[in-house]
Scaffold this motif. Sequence first.
Motif, PDB file in Angstrom:
ATOM      1  N   TYR A  55       0.915  -1.224   0.088  1.00 51.79           N
ATOM      2  CA  TYR A  55       0.102  -0.056   0.064  1.00 51.79           C
ATOM      3  C   TYR A  55       0.789   1.363  -0.038  1.00 51.79           C
ATOM      4  CZ  TYR A  55      -3.656  -3.205   1.296  1.00 51.79           C
ATOM      5  OH  TYR A  55      -4.582  -4.448   1.285  1.00 51.79           O
ATOM      6  N   ALA A  56       0.711   2.249  -0.945  1.00 50.38           N
ATOM      7  CA  ALA A  56       1.365   3.456  -0.775  1.00 50.38           C
ATOM      8  C   ALA A  56       0.429   4.218   0.095  1.00 50.38           C
ATOM      9  CB  ALA A  56       1.130   4.107  -2.282  1.00 50.38           C
ATOM     10  N   ILE A  57       1.385   5.049   1.232  1.00 51.76           N
ATOM     11  CA  ILE A  57       0.786   5.673   1.969  1.00 51.76           C
ATOM     12  C   ILE A  57       1.196   7.194   1.897  1.00 51.76           C
ATOM     13  CG2 ILE A  57       1.048   6.007   4.586  1.00 51.76           C
ATOM     14  CD1 ILE A  57      -0.018   3.386   3.740  1.00 51.76           C
ATOM     15  N   GLY A  58       0.060   8.007   2.227  1.00 52.70           N
ATOM     16  CA  GLY A  58      -0.137   9.491   1.977  1.00 52.70           C
ATOM     17  C   GLY A  58       0.965  10.150   2.963  1.00 52.70           C
ATOM     18  N   ALA A  59       1.553  11.134   2.710  1.00 49.11           N
ATOM     19  CA  ALA A  59       2.619  11.642   3.571  1.00 49.11           C
ATOM     20  C   ALA A  59       1.899  12.402   4.666  1.00 49.11           C
ATOM     21  CB  ALA A  59       3.514  12.691   2.729  1.00 49.11           C
ATOM     22  N   GLY A  60       2.757  12.250   5.854  1.00 51.27           N
ATOM     23  CA  GLY A  60       2.279  12.947   7.200  1.00 51.27           C
ATOM     24  C   GLY A  60       1.603  12.089   7.940  1.00 51.27           C
ATOM     25  N   ASP A  61       1.414  10.962   7.504  1.00 52.21           N
ATOM     26  CA  ASP A  61       0.752   9.920   8.374  1.00 52.21           C
ATOM     27  C   ASP A  61       1.132   8.583   8.256  1.00 52.21           C
ATOM     28  OD1 ASP A  61      -0.737   8.457  10.218  1.00 52.21           O
ATOM     29  OD2 ASP A  61      -2.755   8.897   9.489  1.00 52.21           O
ATOM     30  N   HIS A  62       2.254   8.011   8.941  1.00 51.14           N
ATOM     31  CA  HIS A  62       2.727   6.669   8.934  1.00 51.14           C
ATOM     32  C   HIS A  62       2.411   5.904   9.971  1.00 51.14           C
ATOM     33  CE1 HIS A  62       6.489   7.738   6.186  1.00 51.14           C
ATOM     34  NE2 HIS A  62       5.338   8.154   5.668  1.00 51.14           N
ATOM     35  N   ALA A  63       1.210   6.325  11.034  1.00 49.92           N
ATOM     36  CA  ALA A  63       0.784   5.523  12.131  1.00 49.92           C
ATOM     37  C   ALA A  63      -0.523   4.618  11.718  1.00 49.92           C
ATOM     38  CB  ALA A  63       0.632   6.318  13.269  1.00 49.92           C
ATOM     39  N   PRO A  65      -4.672   4.456  11.556  1.00 45.52           N
ATOM     40  CA  PRO A  65      -5.004   3.701  10.251  1.00 45.52           C
ATOM     41  C   PRO A  65      -5.211   4.664   9.066  1.00 45.52           C
ATOM     42  CG  PRO A  65      -7.035   4.150  11.857  1.00 45.52           C
ATOM     43  CD  PRO A  65      -5.911   4.638  12.587  1.00 45.52           C
ATOM     44  N   TRP A  66      -5.645   4.079   8.029  1.00 48.52           N
ATOM     45  CA  TRP A  66      -5.749   4.718   6.764  1.00 48.52           C
ATOM     46  C   TRP A  66      -7.124   4.449   5.933  1.00 48.52           C
ATOM     47  CZ3 TRP A  66      -1.294   1.954   8.203  1.00 48.52           C
ATOM     48  CH2 TRP A  66      -0.112   2.755   8.424  1.00 48.52           C
ATOM     49  N   HIS A  67      -7.601   5.392   5.150  1.00 45.27           N
ATOM     50  CA  HIS A  67      -8.497   5.020   4.476  1.00 45.27           C
ATOM     51  C   HIS A  67      -8.050   4.688   3.009  1.00 45.27           C
ATOM     52  CE1 HIS A  67     -12.529   5.179   2.937  1.00 45.27           C
ATOM     53  NE2 HIS A  67     -12.461   6.086   2.061  1.00 45.27           N
ATOM     54  N   GLU A  86      -4.639   8.538   4.020  1.00 47.71           N
ATOM     55  CA  GLU A  86      -5.048   8.120   2.984  1.00 47.71           C
ATOM     56  C   GLU A  86      -3.891   7.027   2.263  1.00 47.71           C
ATOM     57  OE1 GLU A  86      -8.189  10.988   0.622  1.00 47.71           O
ATOM     58  OE2 GLU A  86      -6.377  10.660  -0.186  1.00 47.71           O
ATOM     59  N   ALA A  87      -4.562   6.196   1.785  1.00 50.03           N
ATOM     60  CA  ALA A  87      -3.545   4.775   1.124  1.00 50.03           C
ATOM     61  C   ALA A  87      -4.161   4.189  -0.159  1.00 50.03           C
ATOM     62  CB  ALA A  87      -3.434   3.503   2.108  1.00 50.03           C
ATOM     63  N   ARG A 111      -6.250  -5.285   6.654  1.00 50.19           N
ATOM     64  CA  ARG A 111      -7.469  -4.511   5.947  1.00 50.19           C
ATOM     65  C   ARG A 111      -8.621  -5.255   6.302  1.00 50.19           C
ATOM     66  NH1 ARG A 111      -7.607  -3.149  -0.884  1.00 50.19           N
ATOM     67  NH2 ARG A 111      -9.547  -2.197  -0.732  1.00 50.19           N
ATOM     68  N   GLU A 112      -9.703  -4.041   6.540  1.00 54.88           N
ATOM     69  CA  GLU A 112     -10.927  -4.485   6.564  1.00 54.88           C
ATOM     70  C   GLU A 112     -11.689  -3.489   5.901  1.00 54.88           C
ATOM     71  OE1 GLU A 112     -12.101  -4.638  10.882  1.00 54.88           O
ATOM     72  OE2 GLU A 112     -10.511  -6.254  11.309  1.00 54.88           O
ATOM     73  N   GLY A 113     -11.932  -4.002   4.572  1.00 51.77           N
ATOM     74  CA  GLY A 113     -13.203  -3.095   3.763  1.00 51.77           C
ATOM     75  C   GLY A 113     -11.871  -2.126   3.369  1.00 51.77           C
ATOM     76  N   ASP A 114     -12.357  -0.944   3.446  1.00 52.59           N
ATOM     77  CA  ASP A 114     -11.699   0.311   3.137  1.00 52.59           C
ATOM     78  C   ASP A 114     -10.492   0.815   4.128  1.00 52.59           C
ATOM     79  OD1 ASP A 114     -12.278  -0.001   0.355  1.00 52.59           O
ATOM     80  OD2 ASP A 114     -14.110   1.466   0.593  1.00 52.59           O
ATOM     81  N   SER A 115     -10.670  -0.084   5.342  1.00 46.29           N
ATOM     82  CA  SER A 115      -9.610   0.534   6.112  1.00 46.29           C
ATOM     83  C   SER A 115      -8.440  -0.238   6.320  1.00 46.29           C
ATOM     84  CB  SER A 115     -10.516   0.435   7.625  1.00 46.29           C
ATOM     85  OG  SER A 115      -9.975   0.728   8.807  1.00 46.29           O
ATOM     86  N   LEU A 116      -7.365   0.598   6.640  1.00 41.33           N
ATOM     87  CA  LEU A 116      -6.158  -0.141   6.508  1.00 41.33           C
ATOM     88  C   LEU A 116      -5.304  -0.097   7.829  1.00 41.33           C
ATOM     89  CD1 LEU A 116      -3.700  -1.820   4.905  1.00 41.33           C
ATOM     90  CD2 LEU A 116      -3.211   0.481   4.240  1.00 41.33           C
ATOM     91  N   SER A 117      -4.896  -1.003   8.497  1.00 40.07           N
ATOM     92  CA  SER A 117      -3.944  -0.789   9.694  1.00 40.07           C
ATOM     93  C   SER A 117      -2.754  -1.398   9.749  1.00 40.07           C
ATOM     94  CB  SER A 117      -4.776  -0.846  10.825  1.00 40.07           C
ATOM     95  OG  SER A 117      -5.285  -2.222  10.950  1.00 40.07           O
ATOM     96  N   LEU A 118      -1.788  -1.299  10.807  1.00 34.78           N
ATOM     97  CA  LEU A 118      -0.681  -1.808  10.882  1.00 34.78           C
ATOM     98  C   LEU A 118      -1.074  -3.302  11.846  1.00 34.78           C
ATOM     99  CD1 LEU A 118       1.742   0.866  12.268  1.00 34.78           C
ATOM    100  CD2 LEU A 118       1.575  -0.128   9.697  1.00 34.78           C
ATOM    101  N   ASN A 119      -0.323  -4.359  11.558  1.00 35.29           N
ATOM    102  CA  ASN A 119      -0.334  -5.700  12.150  1.00 35.29           C
ATOM    103  C   ASN A 119       0.714  -5.763  13.220  1.00 35.29           C
ATOM    104  OD1 ASN A 119       1.535  -6.407  10.563  1.00 35.29           O
ATOM    105  ND2 ASN A 119       0.693  -7.919   9.338  1.00 35.29           N
ATOM    106  N   GLY A 120       1.610  -4.916  13.147  1.00 35.22           N
ATOM    107  CA  GLY A 120       2.686  -4.993  14.200  1.00 35.22           C
ATOM    108  C   GLY A 120       3.790  -5.699  13.687  1.00 35.22           C
ATOM    109  N   GLU A 121       4.031  -6.035  12.410  1.00 37.55           N
ATOM    110  CA  GLU A 121       5.309  -6.913  11.779  1.00 37.55           C
ATOM    111  C   GLU A 121       5.995  -5.606  11.197  1.00 37.55           C
ATOM    112  OE1 GLU A 121       5.801 -10.072  12.166  1.00 37.55           O
ATOM    113  OE2 GLU A 121       4.183 -10.106  13.290  1.00 37.55           O
TER     114      GLU A 121
END
Length: 397
Positions: A55-63, A65-67, A86-87, A111-121
């Motif tokens: 996933y490409a991650i928008g600048a300014g938020d690397h923590a 969750p993302w939409h 956003e991602a 990933r759950e639907g359009d929600s993306l989060s870290l899994n700790g890895e």
Amino acid sequence: MPIPVEDAQQRLCALVSPLPAEKVAAADAVGRCLAADVEARRTQPSADLSAMDGYAIGAGDHAGPWHIVGESAAGHPFDDMLKAGEAVRISTGAIMPRGADAVLLQENATREGDSLSLNGEGDPTPRHIRRAGFDFKVGDLLLRSGTRLGPVQLALALSGGHGHLPVHQLPSIAVLDSGDELSADPERCEPHQIPASNGPAIEALARPFVSDCLRIGPVKDTMDAMLEGLERAASADVIVTSGGASVGDHDLVKPALEKWGATIDFWRVAMKPGKPLMVARRGDQVILGLPGNPVSSFVTAYLFLLPVLRKMGGAEEVLPHPVAMPCKTPLPAGGKRTEFLRGRMVGGTVTLIEEQDSSALRALAEADVLIRRNIDAAPTSSAETVETYRIRNGGIA
């Protein structure tokens, strides 16, 4: 008096020049040598790309969750600006969206639907971005003039935006076997005959470096037959004869060449095998008279014919490069001629093949290298380093 190997190679190569250039389709240039430098006409990659699936991650938020707002696939970029929080789903080789500054690996994401989060890895990182132009940029030198084009060089030229390439023309050769003892048909060989194997072997060795090869013979040991054979070869850039180059009663190559109008440049080289090597000229033609013994014929073709063909084809480097290798077999002191011994490679070392007779084809077929022994070389013990030349598949592979 026989001349040293290096002097003979230099004198021979000085007789020829690279053939004219022509422009051909890049795919047809494989095996040819470039007649000019090749510079990049495009930048590679032309934009920042993802090196991994994720996933490409928008600048300014690397923590997070993302939409997730879309996808960037190879050949199908995401066209909008990516914002913080956003991602987009991205695949290997896809263009990074504007506003993205990191890639979160697929295996590090939940990933759950359009929600993306870290899994700790693992976290998003710019390490997985291939930056625009990291391979090359417009105007960069990709390939130098004189480079022989192989599959990888072809791929580089195409990636650099070149559909056609300037290459040197390839020389044509004629190969003439001589000897009353030779049989053209190996399946119908009388007891007093031997199959004519030198000509086909020379042609096979030269084939990657020539445009055309005319086979002539076997030619009988008469002056008329030799002159007729030479006349048939009159249009070739290089003529190669095999056999008849020594000093016996039936060795007619030298007198035939002189009668045909050729000038002998040198004859006899201080090497073993291959001492009777002869080089002559007739106009723009170069003639190589190789010995008749099959090992001598192959060794002299490898060390003298191939450099001539490479130079005429425009190669930057024409002589074979020696490779230093430890030799497991102790070697005696060198003699008054440079020797090229047949050797076998075993696990990063070389061993001497026992049979070194200049007629022994089976031993030559088993050999991977020629072991070079200089004139008056000191004897060696086991595991000492020696100079070798790769001859498996003619040194091409």
